[in-house]
Structure formats: C-alpha cells, structure tokens
Design a protein around this motif. Structure first.
Motif, PDB file in Angstrom:
ATOM      1  N   ILE B   7      -8.938  -6.375   8.124  1.00  0.00           N
ATOM      2  CA  ILE B   7      -8.209  -7.438   7.425  1.00  0.00           C
ATOM      3  C   ILE B   7      -9.149  -8.262   6.552  1.00  0.00           C
ATOM      4  CG2 ILE B   7      -6.759  -9.489   7.732  1.00  0.00           C
ATOM      5  CD1 ILE B   7      -5.481  -6.960   8.590  1.00  0.00           C
ATOM      6  N   ILE B  10      -8.945  -8.898   2.727  1.00  0.00           N
ATOM      7  CA  ILE B  10      -7.819  -9.571   2.068  1.00  0.00           C
ATOM      8  C   ILE B  10      -8.168  -9.900   0.615  1.00  0.00           C
ATOM      9  CG2 ILE B  10      -8.624 -11.789   2.964  1.00  0.00           C
ATOM     10  CD1 ILE B  10      -5.692 -12.642   2.981  1.00  0.00           C
ATOM     11  N   LYS B  11      -7.187  -9.741  -0.230  1.00  0.00           N
ATOM     12  CA  LYS B  11      -7.433  -9.875  -1.669  1.00  0.00           C
ATOM     13  C   LYS B  11      -7.785 -11.317  -2.033  1.00  0.00           C
ATOM     14  CE  LYS B  11      -5.863  -7.127  -4.176  1.00  0.00           C
ATOM     15  NZ  LYS B  11      -5.226  -6.951  -5.457  1.00  0.00           N
ATOM     16  N   GLY B  13      -8.376 -12.259  -5.308  1.00  0.00           N
ATOM     17  CA  GLY B  13      -8.179 -12.539  -6.721  1.00  0.00           C
ATOM     18  C   GLY B  13      -9.230 -11.942  -7.637  1.00  0.00           C
ATOM     19  N   ARG B  14      -9.778 -10.833  -7.260  1.00  0.00           N
ATOM     20  CA  ARG B  14     -10.818 -10.298  -8.124  1.00  0.00           C
ATOM     21  C   ARG B  14     -10.558  -8.865  -8.574  1.00  0.00           C
ATOM     22  NH1 ARG B  14     -11.207 -14.716  -8.657  1.00  0.00           N
ATOM     23  NH2 ARG B  14     -12.893 -16.152  -8.166  1.00  0.00           N
ATOM     24  N   SER B  15      -9.459  -8.272  -8.175  1.00  0.00           N
ATOM     25  CA  SER B  15      -9.187  -6.902  -8.584  1.00  0.00           C
ATOM     26  C   SER B  15      -7.687  -6.665  -8.675  1.00  0.00           C
ATOM     27  CB  SER B  15      -9.802  -5.925  -7.571  1.00  0.00           C
ATOM     28  OG  SER B  15      -9.040  -4.750  -7.475  1.00  0.00           O
ATOM     29  N   ALA B  16      -7.298  -5.813  -9.608  1.00  0.00           N
ATOM     30  CA  ALA B  16      -5.873  -5.585  -9.811  1.00  0.00           C
ATOM     31  C   ALA B  16      -5.315  -4.495  -8.905  1.00  0.00           C
ATOM     32  CB  ALA B  16      -5.603  -5.229 -11.265  1.00  0.00           C
ATOM     33  N   PRO B  22      -2.587  -3.465   6.361  1.00  0.00           N
ATOM     34  CA  PRO B  22      -3.125  -2.658   7.448  1.00  0.00           C
ATOM     35  C   PRO B  22      -2.069  -2.233   8.471  1.00  0.00           C
ATOM     36  CG  PRO B  22      -3.701  -4.963   7.742  1.00  0.00           C
ATOM     37  CD  PRO B  22      -2.997  -4.865   6.435  1.00  0.00           C
ATOM     38  N   ASN B 148      -0.002 -23.816   0.206  1.00  0.00           N
ATOM     39  CA  ASN B 148      -1.270 -24.171  -0.442  1.00  0.00           C
ATOM     40  C   ASN B 148      -2.291 -23.148   0.046  1.00  0.00           C
ATOM     41  OD1 ASN B 148      -3.761 -25.265  -1.095  1.00  0.00           O
ATOM     42  ND2 ASN B 148      -3.126 -27.382  -0.732  1.00  0.00           N
ATOM     43  N   TYR B 149      -2.368 -22.055  -0.682  1.00  0.00           N
ATOM     44  CA  TYR B 149      -3.110 -20.898  -0.173  1.00  0.00           C
ATOM     45  C   TYR B 149      -4.600 -21.146   0.011  1.00  0.00           C
ATOM     46  CZ  TYR B 149       1.413 -18.835  -1.016  1.00  0.00           C
ATOM     47  OH  TYR B 149       2.765 -18.591  -1.002  1.00  0.00           O
ATOM     48  N   PRO B 150      -5.262 -21.854  -0.910  1.00  0.00           N
ATOM     49  CA  PRO B 150      -6.686 -22.115  -0.649  1.00  0.00           C
ATOM     50  C   PRO B 150      -6.889 -22.897   0.650  1.00  0.00           C
ATOM     51  CG  PRO B 150      -6.152 -22.549  -2.951  1.00  0.00           C
ATOM     52  CD  PRO B 150      -4.849 -22.311  -2.250  1.00  0.00           C
ATOM     53  N   ARG B 153      -6.398 -20.531   3.571  1.00  0.00           N
ATOM     54  CA  ARG B 153      -7.581 -19.667   3.723  1.00  0.00           C
ATOM     55  C   ARG B 153      -8.747 -20.434   4.338  1.00  0.00           C
ATOM     56  NH1 ARG B 153      -6.394 -16.935  -1.475  1.00  0.00           N
ATOM     57  NH2 ARG B 153      -5.597 -14.880  -0.889  1.00  0.00           N
ATOM     58  N   TYR B 181      -1.662 -15.798   6.039  1.00  0.00           N
ATOM     59  CA  TYR B 181      -2.853 -16.200   5.263  1.00  0.00           C
ATOM     60  C   TYR B 181      -3.949 -16.737   6.189  1.00  0.00           C
ATOM     61  CZ  TYR B 181      -1.404 -15.820   0.325  1.00  0.00           C
ATOM     62  OH  TYR B 181      -1.064 -15.346  -0.919  1.00  0.00           O
ATOM     63  N   ALA B 184      -5.227 -13.849   8.508  1.00  0.00           N
ATOM     64  CA  ALA B 184      -5.999 -12.853   7.762  1.00  0.00           C
ATOM     65  C   ALA B 184      -7.446 -13.290   7.596  1.00  0.00           C
ATOM     66  CB  ALA B 184      -5.349 -12.597   6.400  1.00  0.00           C
TER      67      ALA B 184
END
Lengths: 299, 299, 299, 299
Positions: B7, B10-11, B13-16, B22, B148-150, B153, B181, B184
C-alpha cells in the motif's frame, strides 16, 4: 381530555376571513400544551403509547388468503401484536401491482379472526375510507398522502385509530400540522410514524430519521412509532434500527415481515423473515426493559 | 492483522499511470474482506471497538485551565472515559472565537495528568499535526476536513489513533474512502464518527443519521462512534439519541458536556450539563447491557 | 474601495476575547454594504465581473503537454478566454489518479505561453500555494476545501485571484463566510463559483443550484460564476445550463472540455467536446446580448 | 400519435398478476420513444410546447371578483397569456385560509370572460374535478398531490389540459411516472412543471431545480414549464430565474403576480407586482429570441 367543539368550525374553503386558531401553538390540538398527558390509542385491545411497545408486522402486500393467514400466525408467535398488510398499494408506476383491493381486505379480516390480532391497512382513496373502516382496526395514511388534505379530513370524521406516516421531505412541523387536520375533525386517535426521509443517501433508499422520535415526543402527546423497513429500505438494518427506535423512546414499530421475503411481490429487499422477527422481538424485550418499557413475548 | 506494505505505493500525484488497488473492494483496507475481525483501537488504555462502550466527553472549546480541569473531573465522575476539548476550532466565520491554540493544548494535557483521562482534540491545520500528537492521545479530523486529503495523509503518517468525522453530506462510501486515505499511510488506528448530516431539517441544525452505524459495521472492521451533540444541535435530544446509538451497535459516543452549558463560548445550545451526563451514563449502562456491551460506572 | 487594515487582526487562535467585526453584516467584507460597486477581478488581462462574460474551459486533468496545448488552442478558437486544467486532483479514492503535480503545472504554463490564455488550476495542499502562484494566473479552491480554513487563509495572503467553489452542502451564508476568510487576509480578488449541491437527485450526480447566482449577487460585490460540468455531472445538460447561468446574471462559466471527452482520465461523463464548446459559445453570445452582457467570439 | 387502447387495462387493484407495460421504457407513454415529436398542449387557444413561450400569471389565491378581474387585466397588459388563481388552497395548517372554493371559480370565470384569457386553477379533492373542469381551462395538480394516484387517475379520465407539479422531493423518474398515471387514463394533454425541491437550503424556502428542464426534455415529449415563485419563495429572484428557465429550454412559466403583493392573503413574499411582471416579460422576450423561441408583447 378537554373537548374542542369550537374546532368544528375548521375552514372548509368557503370564506376569506381568517379563523383564529382556538389555542396558541401553531399545532394546537397535537401540542403538549393542549394535553399534557400522553395519549394512548387503543387498537382493538392493543394499546399504543402506554408502557407496552406495540409491534405491527406483516407483509407489504396481501397476496393470498393462505399467505396472510400464515404470516399472521408467525408474527403472533414471534411476539408482534398487530397485523399489517396492504390491500390498496400506492405504487410509483401505474404498471406495478396495485394490491388486491377489497379481496385483500377480506383475507386480512380472515387472518384477524383466525389469530385474534387487530389489523392495520393503508387507504389511498378517499372513496375507500368507509370500506377500510369496515374491515380493519387501524387506518394507515402513507407518506405520499401526508398532505392529502381531503383524505386527512375524511379519516378525521371516523373514530378509527389512524396511523399517519411522515412525508418523505416533511419537516416535523408539517407532520404535526397534518395530524392537526385529522384531529380537527374530531378524531383524536392519531399515531405518528417516522418512516425515513429522502436525504443525501445514495447508499440506502431512505434515511430513517430517529431524531424525530424525541423531537416529536417533546412537542406532542400523540404516540410516535417507527417504520425501520421503509425507513432504511434494507432488511439487514431492520434489527439494529428497531432496537434504536425503542431506545430513543418510540412507542412501537411497524415492520415488514414475510415467511419468505424473497417471494414478496413488493418490497422484498426490505422485508425480514418471520424467523428474524422472532429474534428481533427478543432483543427488543431487553432494550424495552432497559428504558422502562415492556415487550411481552409469547411463552 | 495482515501487513500491507504494498500500500505504501499510494499515488501521490506524480504519475498518470493508474495504480491497481491491492484488494478487490473500492475501499480495500477498511473493508471486512481485508480484515474480518473487529478492530479495537486503544487510546492510552481506553479501548474503542471492544465490549466496553467508550464515552468521550468535554467542552466544545477549552476556555481556561480551571474550566477544562473542572470538567475533566466531572465527566470522569459521571463515567466518561476520554476527555474531549477543542483548542483549534474550525469556525464558519473568521470573526468567531478560533480556540486557544497551543495554550489550550497545555490545559488539556494538565487536565489529563490531573485525572488520568486520555484526551482527544481536533486538528485543522496540517502544520499542527506534530503539535497535537505531542499533547493529545487521539487526533480528531472534523467534518469540514473529511476530504482534506493532505491532512488525512499527514495523520496517516502518525501512529496516533484518529477519530474521523463524517462530512456533512458525505455518502457512506465517501466516508470509508476518506478513512482509506489514513490507513493507506500505514495508520490503522482509525475510528469513524457519525455526526449528523445536512438534510431537509429546518427544525434541527443537523440530522443525526444512525443508519450509518449498522451500515458501516457491516462493511468495515473499524470502530464506529456517534456524536449526538453536533448530530442534533439540540441538548434535549442528546440523552435519547445516545441511547439509540448504543442500541444500534455504536462502539462509543462523543458528547459535548460542561458544568454550565449556557456559559460555553461555543455550541451552548447542544451542550449538556455534566449532571445530565451522569444521568445519561446510567441509562447507557442499562442499554449497553441489553445489547451485550458494557458501560462501567464509577462507584 | 476603503482599506481595511483593522481586519489584519483577524483571530488566529490565540485569545478567547471576541473580535468585533469591523462592519455590521455577518459577512462584512464580502457584503454590498462594505462595497456597493461590483468587484471586477482581472486575471492576467481577462476580467471577471464586468460586461464581458468570462469562460474558463479545459480538461479536468492535465494529462500531457500535447493534450493541454491542443485543448488550449481549441478552446481559444471556440471563444473561451481562460484555460483550466487540474494538476493536483482531489480524488474521493486514494487509488484514483491524483494528477501530474508540478509536471502538470509546467505543461499548463507552456499552453498559456503558446496561446496567450491566462490559466486557472486547483490547489489542495497549503504547501503547494506558492508553487501554484508561480505557475498559474488564478488559484482554484475546490468544493471539498471550501471550509479548509488554513488553506483559505494561505491564499488570502497572496494577491492572486482566487476562484472559490461552493461546498456540496454549503448554505449561501457559509459560502460568503468562506470568502470572508480569504478577504480578511487582504486578498480582495475573490470569485465565487456555484458548482452544484448534493440534493435529493439520484438521476443526476449533483443539483446545479442557479438560485445561488441572483441570491449572491444581491448580497455581495464579488463576481459569481457557474460550473455546469460538475454542477450536473452530465455533458448533455451543459449547454442548456450554461445559457441559463448567463441569463440569470452569472459573470462567467467554468466548463470541462476536451477534444475527445471519452479519452479523459477523469470526469469523462461530464466533459463536452471542444466542438460542442464552440457551439455553446455561439448560443451564449446571443443570451449574453439579451441580458446586456457580452461574449466576443473569435473571427 | 399512435393510439394506446391497450393501456386501458391499467391495473386498478383487482388482480395480483403483473401487467406487462405496453412499451419498453419505465415511463412508456411519456417517453420520447413513444412519441418523438414535441407535444403541444392547447389551453383554449394558447399553446404550450410550441414556439411561443406560455406565461401563466395571477394571484396565489382568488380573494374577490374585483381582485381577480383587476389582476387579469394587468397581467394581460403585461403580456401574460393565461390567468392563474387558486380557489381551493392546499394549506399546511388547517387554520390557514383554504380558498374561496366554488365562489372563487366563479370569479375566475368572470375574469376570463372579461379579458379573454384562458385559466388554470388547482384541484385538491377528487370530488372537485368535475366542478373545476366546468369552470377552468387547465387543471393544476399541486406538489403535495403529485403521488395522489386516485386524483391523477381522475384527471386522466377528463380531456382537459393538466399541469402536473413536481413533488418536493420527487426524482425526475417519479415525476414522469406520475404523469404516466394521467396519460394511462387516456388524457395526453399533460404539462410538467418544475417548482422547486426541498434541499439543503435554509437561505431560501425551496431550491428551484432548473436541471429538470433539459433533463426532462431529453426524455419526454411533454411540455415542461417552471414556477419561479414557489421554486424560490423569494420575489426578488423571480425575474432572474424566469430568464434562466427560458434560456435552458422551458416552454413556459407560472408566476404569482398581484397589483399589490403585500396585500396578498397568501404567498406575499414570493409574489411580484404586475408592474414587475411587465418588466420581466420584456426581458423574457429578448431571452426567448436568443434561444429561438417567442414572447409576443402587447402593443
């Protein structure tokens, strides 16, 4: 209880002069200031609003004489005290099954005679009120008709107990004012029923709003019961929400139950089995005791 | 519990390229299929999710050292086991009292030391997470920050228990995904909290949605508690809705309580007195027993 | 416009004494009584709030340099005047594509240089504000962050235009108070955006609430624009609702457009093609004229 | 249009066997697949659903012969083409003015004869349908009765135009199915009316949901009009929302107007003056032109 003969002059659409309401609150007859003591409605020997928790159970639709009689026996054995069953069904689509009509009422009556259970059934047409009064012990006004004023007035003229369900987006005030229409006709045997509102939920069909129970009981002397079946639309939530309803002060429940829920013509996904109902009744008897109420289970 | 090192990818924000989750369900880590047994979160010795009902209580805002210490003593005497109090307040208006900040955290800590109660307090700024971890035993994420995802995280990187409140119009699925979130990030000590949704109600500030309790408990192994204070916005409904929450399976409650509710700087109308809390705890102990749970009252 | 240096003392969580708001209304700085004339926000040469209707268009997510440059050319040719594109995406699930991050901002900047269009992009993390200020001409605060107060305060410290989207269940008053957080920091370049609320709808993803437009414009001097893409969640409704938005007084629109909507990584079902956008712009130019506004189409 | 004699067998509650709907969609008769061309309903010479925008205007309640005649003249001079006025009022409280009843219908008829305007009035009681058919040119079914199935069936037996208002929390699908009840009786002269839903709004009485207009027009051949008066509950929003309704494709409007709104017995806060109506009509004529429709103003 005080009489309210001055209410007889309720406005019936013939004069523009405003009627002074006979009492102060917006919902005079249903308010605690009109009647401080709790109203207890007697449905042919079963009370709603007293110490005993009233549990109404049965199928969404009456489908046959065998079906309703078998269910009546099973819900009675489970501990429920009033038999519910729909003969006139308000359906969103005109192409869906609309109920057996008077034939269904006859079957309901037969089940009542066979088991001794009082009955409740829904009226949707003002012209059927008389018929239903003849066959059933309590008249149900469904959510869609909470503001069907001619129908409210018509049942207000009878002296039968009326179960009034809250509209899908009715505020508590509007709900009480709908009850006021019935009481203003002289019928004080009104039971309020919370049955779920339309909310933000997309996970459930409706949002059962238990806040209504303590809120209403603060403001009105009328009994308040809860419908966890329509309120959630999900059979698996019915046991938990039934317990919660009693814990927060509801005077009873109305539950869709069938010996084989998946065979139900309508509302299969929210109907519990009569076997589950028996289990729920046992749980309810404990919760009722914890909050000073009573559920008497058959021996 | 199984580990989930995969896990960690987790993305961020750096790749499409899309990440394959999982596990199968939409909310893999919070689901029952990831972990069948009930998660029990330990908040400095007090468990949430086990047999014991956890009751968090205290003022909306920490106002002074005397205030929070006095309340801590009183809620402990009433039987509550965790002390709540806000130091950083998310307020609708920038002109309303925003909390005492770190000074408040110090008072909260002092009250904890004095009474032995673990504490919970809200974080609203990602930059305050470290500070709160230092002072409190459980971090609260409020409704406004459910997505508020940040922030999610950031608390996911800690190993502190996190109480995640449902957003005002969040579906159950969105609620679980918000918890995802946090998990993860490797923090599995998440407690979900139903706190009322914005519905049709104009009679109440919010609509406490108890359906969330059995619904979530079917789907997730995480503990679920209920906030009847914010959920209704009305102190008079708190006792009844607290009982209902426990009856339908909640693992605990978070209640606003103050020795003198009318003196509260914020949320006065939904705060119960510590005297009422003591009464509520007695009622809860009976309801808990009725549903196979436990509330231990002080002697 | 009057200065408001006394606002600098906005409460930051360090004292319990209440701050007297500098003006009477609940939302002093955003109110018409603070500033009677309409605020016109200039986004690098394109005005929002004046006679010209501002149309922001572009993809939900920036997917590649080619994609955003091609879309920029096409929306410019259609008549849109500001380029939108997401580099940091707030996603309900942590397993969904989260945006290209800074790489995306570089592509957005490249598209801006190539076409001369000013740009707007969303910020979700307080720590990215500086970065976004560097790359884009207008900062977007999304629905989920309407009450993320630290983020509002942070963009309030910049002097960049801010597009503030209404929360999914925010009242108009809460929306104005969120804008107040930004203005209280000294940044008066705030644009409000109605983007659909969570309602009873199960037929549509959201309910675009155009009533917000005339309601807000009565009360605030800030420009108000409309997002028909998120507001309905349905591409086929975007043209009609765009026309309606302008007809009821909106100062602009923000529309998701892509040369090939079905290829979009995110929000495909609510994205219109750039070809449809060109058609919509023609319709809007007529409606704008009918209500005394202006849409200038490229020759 | 194809006949649909097979529909006559619509279920009336006498048999448990399910009826196969005659066409594929859930709402067969109202769907575009049943009838691809737009239905145009003729209300005594005024068409709804064609190029001309139909504007129905008048008081909430008919209060006296002088009142309704004066308003009829003034709305006609403003450019409205159909006169509205309530004789039977569905009121939330039984103690509020319930309308003048048949006396009101006589005054409405007198105003119609005097001005040549066709009329529309609401029916709330199944037993009044015949009476209203005699006096008025179009029968209105209000929101509260959208799922009053006996009433829908009764107006379905007439051949009068019927204006069906959407229920306060009805989905679009439920709305179409309610229209289906009317059409299934053989009356194809049905006009749908969006009138605001109950949403999260506490700032406004209701949330006018204009998304309904393009959504419904994609799916049904029936005309769709909009009621901005009830839809917002706020007179000041009526002009803007009327323009928006036409811009997004509505076939008409129904607006509460009075020479002196503050004198209205009911709905004063949402009623515009006839002077404002004249101004609105001028604005509408421009918007109509912009979207290829027509409003013909009196010379």
């Amino acid at each position: 209880m005080s009489t309210h003969s001055n209410i007889a002059s309720i406005k019936t659409g013939r004069s523009a002069s405003a009627l002074t309401p006979p009492h102060k609150p917006d919902h005079p007859l249903t308010s605690r200031s009109y009647k401080a003591t709790q109203t207890v409605v007697d449905i042919n020997g079963v009370t709603v609003g007293g110490k005993d928790i009233a549990v109404m159970a049965g199928p969404c639709s009456i489908e046959s004489e065998e079906q309703i009689i078998r269910i009546a026996h099973e819900i009675k054995a489970a501990g429920a005290t009033i038999l519910r069953g729909g003969a006139f069904k308000p359906r969103t689509s005109p192409y869906d099954f609309q109920g057996l009509g008077e034939e269904g009422l006859e079957y309901l009556k037969a089940a009542s005679i066979e088991t001794g259970l009082p009955t409740i059934t829904e009226v949707i047409d003002i012209q059927d009120v008389e018929l239903i009064v003849e066959y059933a012990d309590c008249i149900q006004i469904g959510s869609r008709n909470m503001q069907n004023y001619p129908l409210l007035r018509e049942v207000g003229k009878t002296r039968k107990p009326v179960l009034l369900k809250r509209g899908l987006s009715a505020t508590y005030s509007e709900f009480l004012l709908a009850a006021e229409y019935i009481m203003a006709g002289g019928n004080e045997r009104v039971i309020l029923c919370e049955r779920g509102i339309r909310g933000i939920s997309t996970d459930l069909r409706f949002t059962l709003d238990l806040n209504a129970v303590p809120y209403l009981k603060e403001r009105t002397h009328l009994p308040v019961i809860v419908d966890p079946s329509h309120g959630t639309g999900a059979a698996s939530l019915v046991p938990a929400m039934s317990r919660a309803a009693i814990a927060c002060g509801a005077d009873g429940l109305i539950i869709e139950a069938h010996y084989s829920p998946t065979e139900s013509i309508s509302d299969a996904s929210q109907t519990i089995s009569t076997a589950t109902l028996a289990q729920v009744m046992k749980e309810l008897s404990k919760v009722a005791l914890a909050v000073g109420r009573r559920v008497t289970l058959p021996k």
